[in-house]
Each structure stands twice: as structure tokens, then as C-alpha cells.
Motif scaffolding. Structure first.
Motif, PDB file in Angstrom:
ATOM      1  N   ARG A   7       1.239  -1.557  -0.351  1.00  0.00           N
ATOM      2  CA  ARG A   7      -0.281   0.232  -0.132  1.00  0.00           C
ATOM      3  C   ARG A   7       0.668   0.492  -0.344  1.00  0.00           C
ATOM      4  O   ARG A   7       1.836   1.594   1.166  1.00  0.00           O
ATOM      5  CB  ARG A   7      -0.393  -0.147   1.215  1.00  0.00           C
ATOM      6  CG  ARG A   7      -1.758  -1.375   0.737  1.00  0.00           C
ATOM      7  CD  ARG A   7      -2.151  -1.489   3.002  1.00  0.00           C
ATOM      8  NE  ARG A   7      -3.797  -0.377   3.005  1.00  0.00           N
ATOM      9  CZ  ARG A   7      -3.479   0.469   3.869  1.00  0.00           C
ATOM     10  NH1 ARG A   7      -2.365   0.561   4.952  1.00  0.00           N
ATOM     11  NH2 ARG A   7      -4.318   0.879   4.203  1.00  0.00           N
ATOM     12  N   VAL A   9       1.407   6.056  -0.342  1.00  0.00           N
ATOM     13  CA  VAL A   9       0.679   7.004  -0.629  1.00  0.00           C
ATOM     14  C   VAL A   9       1.832   7.463  -1.030  1.00  0.00           C
ATOM     15  O   VAL A   9       3.557   7.451  -1.062  1.00  0.00           O
ATOM     16  CB  VAL A   9       1.144   8.158   0.783  1.00  0.00           C
ATOM     17  CG1 VAL A   9       0.518   9.678   1.276  1.00  0.00           C
ATOM     18  CG2 VAL A   9      -0.524   7.062   2.165  1.00  0.00           C
ATOM     19  N   HIS A  31      -1.350  -0.370  -4.716  1.00  0.00           N
ATOM     20  CA  HIS A  31      -2.346  -0.135  -4.300  1.00  0.00           C
ATOM     21  C   HIS A  31      -2.185   0.639  -3.988  1.00  0.00           C
ATOM     22  O   HIS A  31      -1.297   1.495  -2.882  1.00  0.00           O
ATOM     23  CB  HIS A  31      -3.178  -1.333  -3.406  1.00  0.00           C
ATOM     24  CG  HIS A  31      -4.698  -0.776  -3.114  1.00  0.00           C
ATOM     25  ND1 HIS A  31      -5.331  -0.647  -3.664  1.00  0.00           N
ATOM     26  CD2 HIS A  31      -4.747  -0.546  -1.637  1.00  0.00           C
ATOM     27  CE1 HIS A  31      -6.098   0.164  -3.188  1.00  0.00           C
ATOM     28  NE2 HIS A  31      -6.372   0.261  -2.114  1.00  0.00           N
ATOM     29  N   VAL A  33      -3.080   4.182  -1.841  1.00  0.00           N
ATOM     30  CA  VAL A  33      -4.108   3.802  -0.995  1.00  0.00           C
ATOM     31  C   VAL A  33      -4.105   5.525  -0.762  1.00  0.00           C
ATOM     32  O   VAL A  33      -5.264   6.123   0.227  1.00  0.00           O
ATOM     33  CB  VAL A  33      -3.740   3.353   0.833  1.00  0.00           C
ATOM     34  CG1 VAL A  33      -3.893   1.593   0.108  1.00  0.00           C
ATOM     35  CG2 VAL A  33      -2.727   3.393   0.717  1.00  0.00           C
ATOM     36  N   GLY A  34      -3.294   6.550  -0.989  1.00  0.00           N
ATOM     37  CA  GLY A  34      -3.427   8.018  -0.535  1.00  0.00           C
ATOM     38  C   GLY A  34      -2.186   8.856  -2.088  1.00  0.00           C
ATOM     39  O   GLY A  34      -1.427   7.717  -2.057  1.00  0.00           O
ATOM     40  N   ALA A  45      -2.029  11.662   5.207  1.00  0.00           N
ATOM     41  CA  ALA A  45      -2.320  10.615   3.942  1.00  0.00           C
ATOM     42  C   ALA A  45      -1.785   9.191   4.752  1.00  0.00           C
ATOM     43  O   ALA A  45      -2.126   7.982   5.048  1.00  0.00           O
ATOM     44  CB  ALA A  45      -2.091  10.691   2.671  1.00  0.00           C
ATOM     45  N   CYS A  46      -0.496   9.219   5.019  1.00  0.00           N
ATOM     46  CA  CYS A  46      -0.008   8.329   6.254  1.00  0.00           C
ATOM     47  C   CYS A  46      -0.468   8.262   7.167  1.00  0.00           C
ATOM     48  O   CYS A  46      -0.457   7.007   7.586  1.00  0.00           O
ATOM     49  CB  CYS A  46       1.042   8.885   6.177  1.00  0.00           C
ATOM     50  SG  CYS A  46       2.800   8.994   4.335  1.00  0.00           S
ATOM     51  N   LYS A  48      -3.214   8.916   8.396  1.00  0.00           N
ATOM     52  CA  LYS A  48      -4.242   7.968   8.012  1.00  0.00           C
ATOM     53  C   LYS A  48      -4.760   6.568   7.426  1.00  0.00           C
ATOM     54  O   LYS A  48      -5.790   5.691   8.091  1.00  0.00           O
ATOM     55  CB  LYS A  48      -5.715   8.522   7.262  1.00  0.00           C
ATOM     56  CG  LYS A  48      -6.824   7.996   6.379  1.00  0.00           C
ATOM     57  CD  LYS A  48      -7.734   9.104   5.205  1.00  0.00           C
ATOM     58  CE  LYS A  48      -8.774   8.597   5.208  1.00  0.00           C
ATOM     59  NZ  LYS A  48      -9.542   9.143   4.004  1.00  0.00           N
ATOM     60  N   ASN A  49      -3.551   6.422   6.567  1.00  0.00           N
ATOM     61  CA  ASN A  49      -3.492   5.105   6.047  1.00  0.00           C
ATOM     62  C   ASN A  49      -2.376   3.910   6.175  1.00  0.00           C
ATOM     63  O   ASN A  49      -2.475   2.015   6.169  1.00  0.00           O
ATOM     64  CB  ASN A  49      -4.056   5.263   4.256  1.00  0.00           C
ATOM     65  CG  ASN A  49      -5.281   5.604   3.744  1.00  0.00           C
ATOM     66  OD1 ASN A  49      -5.838   5.584   4.064  1.00  0.00           O
ATOM     67  ND2 ASN A  49      -5.003   7.157   3.366  1.00  0.00           N
ATOM     68  N   HIS A  50      -2.008   4.331   6.931  1.00  0.00           N
ATOM     69  CA  HIS A  50      -0.505   3.994   7.852  1.00  0.00           C
ATOM     70  C   HIS A  50       0.456   3.091   6.182  1.00  0.00           C
ATOM     71  O   HIS A  50       0.485   1.443   6.256  1.00  0.00           O
ATOM     72  CB  HIS A  50      -1.305   3.234   8.671  1.00  0.00           C
ATOM     73  CG  HIS A  50      -1.239   4.075  10.089  1.00  0.00           C
ATOM     74  ND1 HIS A  50       0.801   4.139  10.833  1.00  0.00           N
ATOM     75  CD2 HIS A  50      -1.611   4.477  10.051  1.00  0.00           C
ATOM     76  CE1 HIS A  50      -0.185   4.538  11.983  1.00  0.00           C
ATOM     77  NE2 HIS A  50      -1.932   4.873  11.849  1.00  0.00           N
ATOM     78  N   PRO A  51       0.664   3.179   5.578  1.00  0.00           N
ATOM     79  CA  PRO A  51       0.816   3.075   4.079  1.00  0.00           C
ATOM     80  C   PRO A  51       2.368   2.058   4.472  1.00  0.00           C
ATOM     81  O   PRO A  51       2.542   2.189   5.537  1.00  0.00           O
ATOM     82  CB  PRO A  51       1.114   3.677   2.706  1.00  0.00           C
ATOM     83  CG  PRO A  51       1.601   5.147   4.002  1.00  0.00           C
ATOM     84  CD  PRO A  51       0.962   5.208   5.306  1.00  0.00           C
ATOM     85  N   ALA A  78       4.541   5.049   8.253  1.00  0.00           N
ATOM     86  CA  ALA A  78       4.429   4.348   7.351  1.00  0.00           C
ATOM     87  C   ALA A  78       5.370   3.366   7.288  1.00  0.00           C
ATOM     88  O   ALA A  78       6.560   3.590   8.133  1.00  0.00           O
ATOM     89  CB  ALA A  78       5.149   4.825   6.267  1.00  0.00           C
TER      90      ALA A  78
END
Length: 194
Positions: A7, A9, A31, A33-34, A45-46, A48-51, A78
Motif C-alpha cells: 500500500r 501513499v 495499491h 491508498v493516498g 495521508a500516512c 490515515k492509511n499507514h501505508p 509508514a
């Protein structure tokens, strides 16, 4: 980790470059994700999504990519951080190293250089996290052992026991009270704290 599971960003302020990068990454099975156009949005964005990977340009508005990388690294937002930039000056590279960046690609990039860089940055990051966790566990065990040894010394001194008897005493209390030997030792030592 499989490529399609990664995932990512992306932080890039040029809309066309960001769109091309997203299309390339998606076509490669990653993928996205942000997306962010500045450093503040990249951090959020990181958060929120913890890529698995934050892919950052250095020259993005408000909070540059290096400052964003520092925050992302310090807050563990991340799995890995990689810079994707037109700047290859030594000062940027040195700053990237200090801020927890695990990969650095100079634009323009193509699939041949992007995929190995992403895979290696994420793999290195995962290995580093495993090593840190192992060190943390070893330190906790060592700390626990030290506390038990101190408590054992106090029991030996206070009750005139041998080392083995003091150890058995702490172990027996641990089993009877359903507490770890470390916790029993901490309680024993707390009697002597002022």
C-alpha cells in the motif's frame, strides 16, 4: 510481502507527474491508498492509511518532502519512506538519511528502477523493524533479569537464604500469586524504596 499487497501513499505537487506515477504503480500491481500535493497532506495521508511505503517528492509545498519524511519516520506512520525527486545534491541525500528515508530515486524514473527500489526499501524497513523488536525484547528480558537478581539479593540479605533458596522463594510467590517473577521482584524491591 507480495507486490500487489503493498500500500503506497504518493506525495507529488505536479498533477500530471502524480497521475502518471499512480497509473504506473497501479499497473505494476501496487495499491495507491493516498495522494498528496504537499507535505502536510502527505503526513496526514500516512497517518490515515499507514501505508507500507510513502513515496515523497522533496520539493513539495508547505512542508517539504524531507520534513514530511522526518515526521512520518518519527511517528512511525509508514512502513518505509522513499524519495522520488529531481534533486541529487549531497545535502538532500544526507538529510534523507537522517530522516529515515530508505530509498532515493532521481527523476525521471522507469519501471526498471522503480520496482527494485520499492521492493528493497520496504524489505529493508521490515527487517529493521524486526531487528528493533528483537533488541527491545532482549532489553526487556535483561531488565527483568536484573530486577529479579536485585530482589533475590534483598531476600538473601533479609531472610538469610542462599541464592537458590531466594530464587525458589520468588518463583514460589510468582506461582502462588499468579504474577510474573519480575512483578514479584518489583514488589519485593518496592519495600526498600524511600
Amino acid at each position: 510481502m507480495e507486490k500487489h499487497e503493498l500500500r503506497i501513499v504518493i506525495a507529488e505537487d505536479e498533477p500530471i507527474t502524480k497521475m502518471d506515477l499512480k497509473e504506473l504503480l497501479t499497473a505494476l500491481g501496487y495499491h495507491v491508498v493516498g495522494e498528496a500535493a504537499d507535505g502536510f497532506d502527505a503526513v496526514e495521508a500516512c497517518r490515515k492509511n499507514h501505508p507500507d511505503l510513502a513515496l515523497l517528492d522533496i520539493k513539495i509545498p508547505f512542508l517539504d518532502g524531507l520534513a514530511a519524511a522526518k515526521i512520518i519516520n518519527e511517528e512511525n506512520l509508514a512502513g518505509a519512506i522513499m524519495m522520488l525527486t529531481a534533486y541529487s545534491e549531497r545535502e538532500f541525500i544526507d538529510c534523507a538519511k537522517l530522516n529515515g528515508v530508505g530509498g532515493y530515486l532521481v527523476k525521471p524514473v522507469d519501471e526498471k528502477s522503480l520496482v527494485p527500489s520499492i521492493e528493497l526499501a520496504v524489505a529493508r524497513s521490515q527487517e529493521l523493524k524486526r531487528l528493533r523488536k528483537d533488541v527491545e525484547k532482549a532489553n526487556l528480558r535483561l531488565e527483568g533479569r536484573s530486577i529479579i537478581e536485585k530482589a533475590k539479593g534483598r531476600v538473601m540479605e533479609e531472610q538469610g537464604m542462599t541464592e537458590q533458596q531466594a530464587y525458589d522463594y520468588i518463583r514460589h510467590l510468582s506461582q502462588r500469586k499468579n504474577l510474573s517473577m519480575r512483578r514479584v521482584s518489583e514488589i519485593i524491591l518496592s519495600k526498600y524504596e524511600v
